[in-house]
Design an enzyme around this catalytic site. Structure first.
Site, PDB file in Angstrom:
ATOM      1  N   LEU A  21       3.403   4.389   6.185  1.00  0.00           N
ATOM      2  CA  LEU A  21       3.838   4.239   4.801  1.00  0.00           C
ATOM      3  C   LEU A  21       4.266   2.807   4.530  1.00  0.00           C
ATOM      4  CD1 LEU A  21       5.918   7.528   4.433  1.00  0.00           C
ATOM      5  CD2 LEU A  21       3.543   7.105   3.725  1.00  0.00           C
ATOM      6  N   CYS A  22       4.223   2.432   3.265  1.00  0.00           N
ATOM      7  CA  CYS A  22       4.614   1.096   2.816  1.00  0.00           C
ATOM      8  C   CYS A  22       6.008   0.763   3.357  1.00  0.00           C
ATOM      9  CB  CYS A  22       4.620   1.079   1.293  1.00  0.00           C
ATOM     10  SG  CYS A  22       5.069  -0.494   0.583  1.00  0.00           S
ATOM     11  N   PRO A  23       6.190  -0.420   3.873  1.00  0.00           N
ATOM     12  CA  PRO A  23       5.301  -1.588   3.896  1.00  0.00           C
ATOM     13  C   PRO A  23       4.517  -1.751   5.199  1.00  0.00           C
ATOM     14  CG  PRO A  23       7.482  -2.307   4.529  1.00  0.00           C
ATOM     15  CD  PRO A  23       7.562  -0.801   4.286  1.00  0.00           C
ATOM     16  N   ASP A  48      -1.925   5.465   2.865  1.00  0.00           N
ATOM     17  CA  ASP A  48      -0.879   5.293   1.846  1.00  0.00           C
ATOM     18  C   ASP A  48      -1.506   4.701   0.582  1.00  0.00           C
ATOM     19  OD1 ASP A  48       1.312   4.731   0.272  1.00  0.00           O
ATOM     20  OD2 ASP A  48       2.287   3.420   1.725  1.00  0.00           O
ATOM     21  N   ASP A  54      -1.057  -3.265  -2.688  1.00  0.00           N
ATOM     22  CA  ASP A  54      -0.394  -4.149  -1.722  1.00  0.00           C
ATOM     23  C   ASP A  54      -1.367  -5.049  -0.952  1.00  0.00           C
ATOM     24  OD1 ASP A  54       1.928  -2.936  -2.516  1.00  0.00           O
ATOM     25  OD2 ASP A  54       2.139  -1.697  -0.718  1.00  0.00           O
TER      26      ASP A  54
END
Length: 83
Positions: A21-23, A48, A54
């Site tokens: 998951l981010c980041p 994600d 991103d």
């Protein structure tokens, strides 16, 4: 010259960021690109949905060239040419 384009280059290295998951997908992409030379192509696969924004933004900020991005049933795939 006829204006013909060079065919897309195949990625030489693959980063599997599925399930992160981010980041983390961007952090792992940055870490992997640091090990590559200018002109090499990295394939990133991730699940994600945040990577849709991103990864392209990260490439613009750092001067890398996003060659391809696509959404698949099992996630997202990007090809990035290292600056």
């Amino acid at each position: 010259m006829s204006g013909a384009r060079n065919p897309p280059r195949a990625p030489g290295t693959r980063l599997d960021a599925r399930g992160l998951l981010c980041p983390l997908p961007v952090i792992r992409t940055q870490d992997k690109i640091r090990t590559l030379k200018s002109g090499e192509v990295l394939e990133v696969v991730a699940t994600d949905p945040g990577v849709l924004h991103d990864i392209p933004a990260w490439c613009r900020v750092h001067g890398h060239r996003l060659l391809m991005s696509e959404q698949r049933n099992d996630g997202f795939r990007f090809h990035i040419e290292v600056a």
